[in-house]
Design an enzyme around this catalytic site. Structure first.
Site, PDB file in Angstrom:
ATOM      1  N   GLU A 123      -0.330  -4.647  -6.200  1.00  0.00           N
ATOM      2  CA  GLU A 123      -1.359  -4.328  -7.210  1.00  0.00           C
ATOM      3  C   GLU A 123      -0.724  -4.164  -8.589  1.00  0.00           C
ATOM      4  O   GLU A 123      -1.327  -4.519  -9.601  1.00  0.00           O
ATOM      5  CB  GLU A 123      -2.138  -3.070  -6.775  1.00  0.00           C
ATOM      6  CG  GLU A 123      -3.049  -3.382  -5.593  1.00  0.00           C
ATOM      7  CD  GLU A 123      -3.355  -2.201  -4.692  1.00  0.00           C
ATOM      8  OE1 GLU A 123      -3.033  -1.056  -5.056  1.00  0.00           O
ATOM      9  OE2 GLU A 123      -3.903  -2.446  -3.588  1.00  0.00           O
ATOM     10  N   HIS A 160       4.601  -2.717  -6.017  1.00  0.00           N
ATOM     11  CA  HIS A 160       3.406  -2.902  -5.185  1.00  0.00           C
ATOM     12  C   HIS A 160       2.646  -4.122  -5.700  1.00  0.00           C
ATOM     13  O   HIS A 160       2.602  -4.372  -6.902  1.00  0.00           O
ATOM     14  CB  HIS A 160       2.530  -1.647  -5.252  1.00  0.00           C
ATOM     15  CG  HIS A 160       1.435  -1.653  -4.238  1.00  0.00           C
ATOM     16  ND1 HIS A 160       0.298  -2.415  -4.385  1.00  0.00           N
ATOM     17  CD2 HIS A 160       1.308  -1.006  -3.052  1.00  0.00           C
ATOM     18  CE1 HIS A 160      -0.473  -2.240  -3.335  1.00  0.00           C
ATOM     19  NE2 HIS A 160       0.119  -1.389  -2.510  1.00  0.00           N
ATOM     20  N   LYS A 190      -2.877   5.629  -4.382  1.00  0.00           N
ATOM     21  CA  LYS A 190      -3.328   4.711  -5.436  1.00  0.00           C
ATOM     22  C   LYS A 190      -4.089   5.500  -6.517  1.00  0.00           C
ATOM     23  O   LYS A 190      -3.716   6.638  -6.805  1.00  0.00           O
ATOM     24  CB  LYS A 190      -4.138   3.564  -4.833  1.00  0.00           C
ATOM     25  CG  LYS A 190      -3.364   2.870  -3.686  1.00  0.00           C
ATOM     26  CD  LYS A 190      -3.953   1.586  -3.225  1.00  0.00           C
ATOM     27  CE  LYS A 190      -3.062   0.974  -2.134  1.00  0.00           C
ATOM     28  NZ  LYS A 190      -3.519  -0.325  -1.663  1.00  0.00           N
ATOM     29  N   SER A 248      -3.734  -2.292   5.788  1.00  0.00           N
ATOM     30  CA  SER A 248      -4.777  -1.990   6.769  1.00  0.00           C
ATOM     31  C   SER A 248      -4.266  -1.295   8.027  1.00  0.00           C
ATOM     32  O   SER A 248      -4.770  -1.541   9.133  1.00  0.00           O
ATOM     33  CB  SER A 248      -5.566  -3.263   7.134  1.00  0.00           C
ATOM     34  OG  SER A 248      -6.253  -3.750   5.990  1.00  0.00           O
ATOM     35  N   ASN A 280       0.051   6.163   0.231  1.00  0.00           N
ATOM     36  CA  ASN A 280      -0.107   5.771  -1.177  1.00  0.00           C
ATOM     37  C   ASN A 280      -1.563   6.016  -1.557  1.00  0.00           C
ATOM     38  O   ASN A 280      -2.449   5.274  -1.132  1.00  0.00           O
ATOM     39  CB  ASN A 280       0.264   4.291  -1.329  1.00  0.00           C
ATOM     40  CG  ASN A 280       0.017   3.767  -2.735  1.00  0.00           C
ATOM     41  OD1 ASN A 280      -0.263   4.542  -3.659  1.00  0.00           O
ATOM     42  ND2 ASN A 280       0.129   2.454  -2.901  1.00  0.00           N
ATOM     43  N   GLY A 333      -6.135  -3.379   2.176  1.00  0.00           N
ATOM     44  CA  GLY A 333      -7.506  -2.931   1.965  1.00  0.00           C
ATOM     45  C   GLY A 333      -8.563  -3.880   2.505  1.00  0.00           C
ATOM     46  O   GLY A 333      -9.741  -3.759   2.171  1.00  0.00           O
ATOM     47  N   GLU A 370       4.299  -5.756   2.655  1.00  0.00           N
ATOM     48  CA  GLU A 370       2.849  -5.628   2.544  1.00  0.00           C
ATOM     49  C   GLU A 370       2.234  -6.991   2.200  1.00  0.00           C
ATOM     50  O   GLU A 370       2.218  -7.386   1.036  1.00  0.00           O
ATOM     51  CB  GLU A 370       2.492  -4.642   1.429  1.00  0.00           C
ATOM     52  CG  GLU A 370       3.017  -3.240   1.654  1.00  0.00           C
ATOM     53  CD  GLU A 370       2.149  -2.205   0.955  1.00  0.00           C
ATOM     54  OE1 GLU A 370       1.939  -1.163   1.533  1.00  0.00           O
ATOM     55  OE2 GLU A 370       1.664  -2.477  -0.159  1.00  0.00           O
TER      56      GLU A 370
END
Ligand code: G3H
Length: 253
Positions: A95, A93, A11, A209, A9, A169, A163
């Site tokens: 985010e 996701h 992003k 990660s 991904n 991250g 996730e």
């Protein structure tokens, strides 16, 4: 036997110059042992799909609208993704859930649209750090699974990505036991809702990660069928060892 999947991904990263990384991945991996997918930003989908023509590398989007077309400025439909050369789309996701207030109901409608367009829907679920610390992880994941996955789900059109928000991250990862507990829980929930046939055929990815140094350990965990990788998918030199670790696990299992 579920075929393993290494998904990247990108992003909100990447311009045309970065397609060289994709080209390098296509050269290094033939997709014989594991499925390969890169989800670049919308702007690169057509060029990425053209670049990957003739290679076993799929291209996906990072979101789609729930409607097929209409007055939705700035949005992209599943049909448009497909037309641009995508065969998959990441949905829900964390985010997107955080930045765009996407609820699980919205994610389910988007996944239905993806299925209708013939796209593979990669539906993301995951708990926040506070929910994990309060030992509410499985409640959160259970609720997200029920509401985010449409009845149209099958092993061919749906992947679930676990996730944990706090691992994305951050360099933090759950222990293999923690990952296994959640993946086993997701598998059981899918079997209960869709029956053993579909429930056992939906692939489950871990994301958060993942890097070369921890990939093999994560891929050995029960019910982990691959990974959804963010930062480490941007450079071929970082993603390639992760793909190799998944290929090794595919041979071993
Ligand atoms: O979609 C990918 C995940 O958000 C993981 O991102 P990360 O590998 O940069 O932690």
């Amino acid at each position: 036997m579920r075929r393993k999947l290494a998904a990247g991904n990108w992003k909100m990263n990447g311009t045309r110059a970065d397609l060289a990384e994709l080209e390098a991945l296509c050269t290094a991996h033939d997709g014989a042992d594991v499925d390969l997918l890169i989800c670049p930003p919308f702007t690169l989908i057509t060029a990425a799909a053209q670049l990957c023509d003739g290679h076993d590398m799929r291209i996906g989007g990072q979101d789609c609208h729930m409607a097929a077309s209409g007055a939705h400025t700035g949005d992209i439909s599943a049909e448009m993704l497909k037309d641009a050369g995508a065969s998959a789309v990441i949905l829900g996701h964390s985010e997107r859930r955080a930045d765009h207030a996407e609820t699980s109901d919205i994610v389910r409608a988007k996944a239905r649209a993806a299925h209708d367009a013939g796209l593979l829907a990669i539906i993301c679920v995951g708990e926040s750090l506070s929910k994990r610390e309060a030992q509410n992880t499985l409640d959160i994941i259970g609720g997200q699974l029920s509401s985010s996955i449409p009845d149209s789900a099958t092993g061919e059109n749906t992947v679930v990505a676990y996730e944990p928000c706090w691992a994305i991250g951050t360099g933090l990862t759950p222990t293999p036991d923690q990952i296994g507990d959640v993946h086993d829980f997701i598998r059981t929930r899918l079997e209960k809702r869709f029956g053993a046939g579909i429930g056992r055929s939906v692939r489950l990815l871990y994301g958060g990660s993942v890097k070369a140094g921890n990939a093999a350990e994560i891929f050995a965990v029960s019910n982990v069928d691959g990974a959804l990788v963010g930062g480490a998918s941007l450079k071929a030199d970082d993603f390639s060892p992760i793909i190799k670790a998944l290929e090794a696990e595919a041979h071993a299992s």
